[in-house]
Design an enzyme around this catalytic site. Structure first.
Site, PDB file in Angstrom:
ATOM      1  N   ASP A 313       0.914  -1.204   0.039  1.00 24.57           N
ATOM      2  CA  ASP A 313       0.116  -0.126   0.194  1.00 24.57           C
ATOM      3  C   ASP A 313       0.831   1.149   0.002  1.00 24.57           C
ATOM      4  O   ASP A 313       2.258   1.171   0.175  1.00 24.57           O
ATOM      5  CB  ASP A 313      -0.853   0.051   1.186  1.00 24.57           C
ATOM      6  N   GLU A 520     -10.221   7.351   3.928  1.00 25.72           N
ATOM      7  CA  GLU A 520      -9.458   6.415   5.123  1.00 25.72           C
ATOM      8  C   GLU A 520      -9.086   7.239   6.283  1.00 25.72           C
ATOM      9  O   GLU A 520      -8.890   8.765   6.288  1.00 25.72           O
ATOM     10  CB  GLU A 520      -8.182   6.312   4.274  1.00 25.72           C
TER      11      GLU A 520
HETATM   12  C1  BGC Z   1      -5.106   3.212   0.234  1.00 21.51           C
HETATM   13  C2  BGC Z   1      -5.141   2.092  -0.964  1.00 21.51           C
HETATM   14  C3  BGC Z   1      -4.969   2.685  -2.184  1.00 21.51           C
HETATM   15  C4  BGC Z   1      -3.678   3.639  -2.164  1.00 21.51           C
HETATM   16  C5  BGC Z   1      -3.567   4.473  -3.338  1.00 21.51           C
HETATM   17  C6  BGC Z   1      -3.854   3.894   0.201  1.00 21.51           C
HETATM   18  O1  BGC Z   1      -3.952   4.916   1.227  1.00 21.51           O
HETATM   19  O2  BGC Z   1      -5.303   2.389   1.640  1.00 21.51           O
HETATM   20  O3  BGC Z   1      -6.485   1.601  -0.713  1.00 21.51           O
HETATM   21  O4  BGC Z   1      -5.300   2.078  -3.178  1.00 21.51           O
HETATM   22  O5  BGC Z   1      -3.843   4.513  -1.058  1.00 21.51           O
HETATM   23  O6  BGC Z   1      -4.270   5.366  -3.371  1.00 21.51           O
HETATM   24  C1  BGC Z   2      -3.547   9.944  -1.781  1.00 17.79           C
HETATM   25  C2  BGC Z   2      -4.215   8.908  -1.664  1.00 17.79           C
HETATM   26  C3  BGC Z   2      -3.616   7.907  -0.676  1.00 17.79           C
HETATM   27  C4  BGC Z   2      -3.409   8.447   0.325  1.00 17.79           C
HETATM   28  C5  BGC Z   2      -2.601   7.805   1.420  1.00 17.79           C
HETATM   29  C6  BGC Z   2      -3.350  10.862  -0.520  1.00 17.79           C
HETATM   30  O1  BGC Z   2      -2.357  11.754  -0.377  1.00 17.79           O
HETATM   31  O2  BGC Z   2      -4.081  10.807  -2.727  1.00 17.79           O
HETATM   32  O3  BGC Z   2      -4.294   8.248  -2.855  1.00 17.79           O
HETATM   33  O4  BGC Z   2      -4.373   6.891  -0.485  1.00 17.79           O
HETATM   34  O5  BGC Z   2      -2.588   9.667   0.569  1.00 17.79           O
HETATM   35  O6  BGC Z   2      -2.145   8.316   2.711  1.00 17.79           O
END
Ligand code: BGC
Ligand code: BGC
Length: 638
Positions: A313, A520
């Site tokens: 990830d 998230e």
């Molecule tokens: C997420 C993933 C995602 C990745 C890329 C991560 O923070 O947990 O689900 O695919 O970012 O954006």
């Molecule tokens: C990105 C996301 C990613 C996340 C992870 C963001 O800055 O745009 O795609 O999942 O960071 O922490």
């Protein structure tokens, strides 16, 4: 290989051998008849041939995935970068069109193709509910809705439509599906999960064949499959236990014994693999205190039965240590030795490349481990057709947000709403509403807000507010589209006393409220109350004397018990996406409600986690609950 070397040293028939001088790091010859370039040669032989030509530098590059803002075509070339990604919310240019995406990909691909061996990079993007980064793409309901449908065939069709939209922008690789089994709605990513019931999640893995295509007969059960130019490589995520962490805290620890892990969480991965999934993303979370990104035992267990690649990830390896990035060398060592094949770095690639190269040169990481990783990555690239078609064109650009895809999304909306209350008593149902009536008032912050009804991972990583970022139909617009022209509609976001007074002659109030978008971590919530001012809007509208239908837009069940008695009808709409017309289709009886909860609707947060099958199961609405209405009833004049 030996022949090729000889030809090179002799300087015979050299069409493209520019790097074979003694002392150079890159010493292997390249001639025009390279076996790996021949599509007629079996994939495994192409891989063996190509791998045998690669230097450590080239192999390490293949294992590196970086994000667009740090990339240039020169960097792609110089570091042999194997993959690029777009994270949540990044655009090639402001309000990028499909053509802009195609152009961007070709720009970077040019850099990759300039390398000695011309290995194309693979471009990946998050596809959480449709091609959600892209303006005007069809935004399908989130997985929390799709679980409600209990309709894997529909979900597979959504996969097909999504793959087409992703390919329309020139992208061959989608980070989907999320097959988390969310066991605690306090987790902000719970809406990315189809259900608390692992069986529903397992059924929904049919989406893999939607995204990637149907397997030919007798296809090996461990081998990736990508069925053509309108299909994409998929990614089952997040392996494993992401939805079961303590208190639903994102990236936290999951406490589970092996027996439960194998019976509840593993089958969805096994099925995804058997259906040909190309890649699996490792979870930030831990299992019984061991970070998954360093969990050799569980990653081995996956890779024994899977020939695609395991991807980390985003900065996932950094987070093996606390604080993140405290010892990057250790992070690289632990993750690669645990079996990770591609690392979503995504920015500090020189650090990653430097560390990995040194660890191999120092013999801490054996070359066999690197070869395993690169073999798997190349396999997916060959199967995706990238060697034959590395450069996307504009031929599919019109496939973004087509009418057909939007109709499919609308159908999914209709099948994914759950009617939880209909009438103060069972004998007096109020839904469906009549289309022809004097006046309907529509209230609430979520009635006319496309961003809110789509939720997180829509245009922006954490979602957005408003109607001006992408296209779709808000619930308010859908209501006005549906009622008889003679029916008056009045709208107010707030339930001001003046507004209610001025419209006290209304026959119905449709109250559309809920959570604001989140993704998230930011979406983790220990209280799960209906946010203000939505609570007040419900209270005021539902005690005004007008019959009220409350539609809750949320990524998960919330505490509604205190508000329920005042409501005449209550609909859980979860996060329906861009096609709000599907909501009106049900409210006014063009279709009947059929959705059944795929999550337990708890009464109080102190009951959590509480899932179907638990001892002391005492929900407000049990898993599987959902009232039905018949098409057409309630229509006509009031
Ligand atoms: C997420 C993933 C995602 C990745 C890329 C991560 O923070 O947990 O689900 O695919 O970012 O954006
Ligand atoms: C990105 C996301 C990613 C996340 C992870 C963001 O800055 O745009 O795609 O999942 O960071 O922490």
């Amino acid at each position: 290989m030996a022949n090729a070397m000889r030809l090179c040293t002799l300087g015979l028939f050299l069409l493209s051998c520019w790097t074979c001088e003694a002392g150079s790091k890159v010493t292997k010859a390249v001639d025009a008849n390279m076996k790996y370039k021949d599509p007629k040669v079996p994939v495994e032989d192409r891989i063996t041939d190509l791998l045998s030509r690669m230097t450590l530098e080239e192999k390490v590059g293949q294992m590196t995935q970086i994000e667009v803002p740090v990339a240039t075509p020169e960097i792609m070339e110089k570091y042999f970068i194997g993959s690029l990604l777009t994270g949540g919310g990044t655009q090639p240019v402001k309000d990028a069109s499909a053509k802009d995406w195609v152009d961007m990909i070709n720009k970077f691909q040019k850099g990759s193709l300039k390398t000695r061996l011309g290995i194309p990079m693979i471009y990946g993007i998050d596809v959480v509910h449709g091609h959600n980064n892209v303006i005007n793409a069809t935004i399908f309901p989130h997985n929390v809705n799709l679980g409600v449908t209990r309709d894997p065939a529909l979900v597979k069709k959504i996969g097909e439509a999504t793959a087409v939209e992703v390919r329309a922008t020139g992208i061959p690789y989608a980070f989907a599906p999320c097959i988390a089994v969310c066991r605690d709605p306090r987790w902000g990513r719970c809406y990315e999960s189809y259900s608390e019931d692992h069986k529903i999640v397992e059924e929904m893995t049919d989406i893999v064949n939607g995204l990637q295509g149907d397997l030919p007969p007798n296809y090996p059960k461990d081998y990736p499959f990508i069925g053509g130019k309108d299909k994409v490589a998929g990614c089952a995520k997040h392996y494993i236990g992401d939805g079961c962490t303590v208190k639903g805290i994102n990236e936290n620890n999951t406490i589970i014994d092996m027996k439960d892990l194998m019976s509840m969480l593993m089958p969805a991965y096994d099925l995804s693999v058997q259906k040909g999934v190309a890649t699996v993303m490792i979870s930030y979370s831990s299992i019984n205190g061991v970070k998954m990104h360093a969990n050799k035992k569980l990653i081995d267990l996956l890779k024994e039965k899977f020939k695609g690649f395991a991807i980390s990830d985003w900065q996932g390896i950094d987070r093996i240590t606390y604080p993140p990035d405290a010892n990057y060398t250790y992070s690289v060592q632990a993750s690669i030795l645990a079996g990770l094949d591609m690392i979503m770095v995504p920015d500090n690639y020189t650090d990653f490349i430097g560390n990995l190269t040194k660890l191999v040169n120092d013999k801490v990481i054996p070359m066999s481990r690197i070869d395993d990783a690169v073999t798997r990555i190349l396999r997916v690239k060959f199967l995706t057709g990238l060697f034959e078609n590395p450069n996307p064109d504009y031929s599919m650009v019109d496939m973004i947000g087509t009418k057909e895809h939007r109709e499919l999304a609308r159908e999914a909306v209709r099948k994914s709403l759950v009617l939880l209350k209909n009438g103060k008593t069972e004998s007096e149902p109020i839904l469906p509403l009549p289309k022809k009536t004097k006046k309907i008032i529509v209230l609430g912050s979520h009635a006319d807000n496309l961003g809110y009804q789509c939720g997180g991972w829509t245009v922006e990583w954490q979602g957005y507010s408003g109607n001006d970022r992408t296209s779709g139909t808000t619930i308010l617009k859908a209501i006005t589209n549906t009622v008889d022209p003679s029916t008056q509609i009045q709208f107010s976001e707030k339930a001001d006393p003046e507004f209610l007074k001025a419209n006290k002659d209304a026959d119905f109030a449709i109250v559309v409220v809920g959570e604001k978008p989140y993704a998230e971590t930011k979406g983790d919530n220990l209280n799960l109350t209906i946010p203000h001012p939505s609570q007040e809007v419900i209270k005021k509208s539902c005690t005004s004397g007008i019959k009220c239908v409350v539609i809750l837009i949320s990524g998960r069940p919330l505490v509604v018990e205190p508000f329920l008695p005042a409501m005449d009808a209550f609909v859980a709409a979860f996060l329906p996406g861009s096609e709000g017309q599907g909501v009106a289709d049900l409210l006014f009886g063009d279709f009947g409600f059929t959705g059944k909860l795929a999550r337990t609707w708890f009464k109080r947060v102190d009951q959590l986690p509480m899932n179907f099958g638990d001892k002391n199961y005492d929900p407000l609405f049990p898993f599987g609950f959902g009232l039905e209405t018949k098409k057409g009833d309630g229509q006509g004049e009031l």
